[in-house]
Design an enzyme around this catalytic site. Structure first.
Site, PDB file in Angstrom:
ATOM      1  N   TYR A 171     -77.262  21.900  55.174  1.00  0.00           N
ATOM      2  CA  TYR A 171     -77.480  23.358  55.266  1.00  0.00           C
ATOM      3  C   TYR A 171     -76.240  24.075  55.814  1.00  0.00           C
ATOM      4  CZ  TYR A 171     -82.480  22.005  54.955  1.00  0.00           C
ATOM      5  OH  TYR A 171     -83.689  21.465  54.595  1.00  0.00           O
TER       6      TYR A 171
ATOM      7  N   LYS B 182     -81.067  16.261  59.458  1.00  0.00           N
ATOM      8  CA  LYS B 182     -81.227  15.261  58.384  1.00  0.00           C
ATOM      9  C   LYS B 182     -79.879  14.741  57.922  1.00  0.00           C
ATOM     10  CE  LYS B 182     -84.957  18.258  56.780  1.00  0.00           C
ATOM     11  NZ  LYS B 182     -84.403  19.623  56.882  1.00  0.00           N
TER      12      LYS B 182
ATOM     13  N   HIS C  48     -82.585  12.358  54.272  1.00  0.00           N
ATOM     14  CA  HIS C  48     -82.937  13.560  53.504  1.00  0.00           C
ATOM     15  C   HIS C  48     -83.565  13.235  52.138  1.00  0.00           C
ATOM     16  CE1 HIS C  48     -81.637  18.049  53.494  1.00  0.00           C
ATOM     17  NE2 HIS C  48     -82.739  17.896  52.797  1.00  0.00           N
TER      18      HIS C  48
ATOM     19  N   ASP D  53     -86.035  23.183  62.249  1.00  0.00           N
ATOM     20  CA  ASP D  53     -85.693  22.161  61.254  1.00  0.00           C
ATOM     21  C   ASP D  53     -84.419  22.547  60.506  1.00  0.00           C
ATOM     22  OD1 ASP D  53     -86.908  19.817  59.368  1.00  0.00           O
ATOM     23  OD2 ASP D  53     -85.944  21.347  58.134  1.00  0.00           O
TER      24      ASP D  53
END
Ligand code: NDP
Length: 280
Positions: free
Chosen positions: A54, A83, A116, A49
């Protein structure tokens, strides 16, 4: 159904998603994320994930490629999630952002793509873009993250396709009972982020005594509690021994009394932002 790390839940569209995956929030886009992904896949994980925000999709993609060679896996045996970030919400911008994520991951398709956060005034249009990507076959399942019941209800007034997943903060101090019940009634699978409350549960006396009784760690007891509640989990660790520990969940069962005791720990306490009051 739940006997090994590779076991899956069948989503509402028939796609199979592993119950356990690796989370990579706050993991550096260098050897750290490459090695974490490889360690996870080497130890039987099949689900990873990540998210555009990120900033480690390149490393995740590299780790996947190296692990597939090392373990001898085909792409179809893995389940990869990313996401859409808030700044990219809107129809055209979502389609573009999805393709950027695919490019950074160096993949042909995603298994799951999530909105998200429920950005007000934007998420219904964004969902329409996810439906397009899904119908074009570029992603096997689509879903949302951090949606409360009222966000889901609003989304479903205009959506053609129901979200298959809602990924939310969920752990013993925030057990999300009503959201879990609502989601189940709608065929939306719940997935927990911060399943270990980002490391804030390990001193708890109730959890420690249950862990001692079963000869397991607190992390394993909490992760097992999620699985017995039919919640998909994505614990994050960059340490191989913990990645192994977080997958070693299938040689014990929590009894009704254990589950009841863990349920008493709920305080509706978040470690992350409140989906009804965030400003990013
Ligand atoms: P987790 O609840 O998974 O906790 C991770 C922390 O626990 C890290 O500090 C890790 O340290 C430590 N840890 C992991 N396993 C063990 C263990 N067995 N024993 C002791 N400590 C342990 O928090 P996350 O916030 O990372 O959530 C998991 C994933 O969910 C994320 O990585 C991300 O993929 C996703 N997520 C999604 C969000 C969303 O808005 N949709 C928001 C936040 C997360 P170490 O690495 O040093 O082992």
């Amino acid at each position: 159904m739940l006997n090994t790390i590779k076991d899956s839940v069948t989503l509402s569209n028939g796609v199979k998603m592993p119950w356990v995956g690796l989370g990579v929030f706050q993991v550096e886009n260098d050897l750290t994320v490459i090695d974490s992904v490889k360690a996870a896949i080497r130890n039987g994980y099949r689900s990873i994930d990540t998210a555009a925000i990120y900033e480690n999709e390149e490393g995740v993609g590299q780790g996947i490629k190296e692990a597939m060679n090392e373990v001898g896996l085909s792409r179809e045996e893995l389940f990869i999630t990313s996401k859409l970030w808030n700044a990219d919400q809107g129809y055209e911008s979502t389609i573009a952002a999805f393709h950027e994520s695919l490019k950074r991951l160096d993949l042909e398709y995603l298994d799951l793509y999530l909105i998200h956060w429920p950005v007000e005034g934007k998420y219904t249009e964004t969902w329409r873009a996810l439906e397009t990507l899904y119908l074009e076959g570029k992603v096997k399942a689509i879903g949302v993250s951090n949606f409360q019941i009222h966000h889901l209800e609003k989304l479903m007034t205009t959506s053609k396709i129901k979200p298959m997943i809602n990924q939310v903060e969920l752990h013993p101090c925030l057990s999300q009972k009503s959201l879990r019940e609502f989601s189940k009634s709608q065929g939306i699978q719940i997935q927990a982020w911060a399943p270990l409350m980002q490391g804030q549960l390990f001193e708890d006396v109730v959890l420690s005594s249950i862990a001692k009784k079963h000869g397991k760690s607190v992390a394993q007891v909490v992760l097992r509690w999620h699985l017995q509640n039919e919640v998909v989990i994505i614990p994050k660790s960059i340490k191989e021994h913990r990645i192994q520990e977080n997958a070693d969940l299938f040689d014990f069962t929590l009894d009704q009394e254990d589950m009841k005791q863990i349920n008493t720990l709920n305080q509706d306490k978040r470690v992350g932002p409140d989906p009804d009051n965030f400003d990013f």
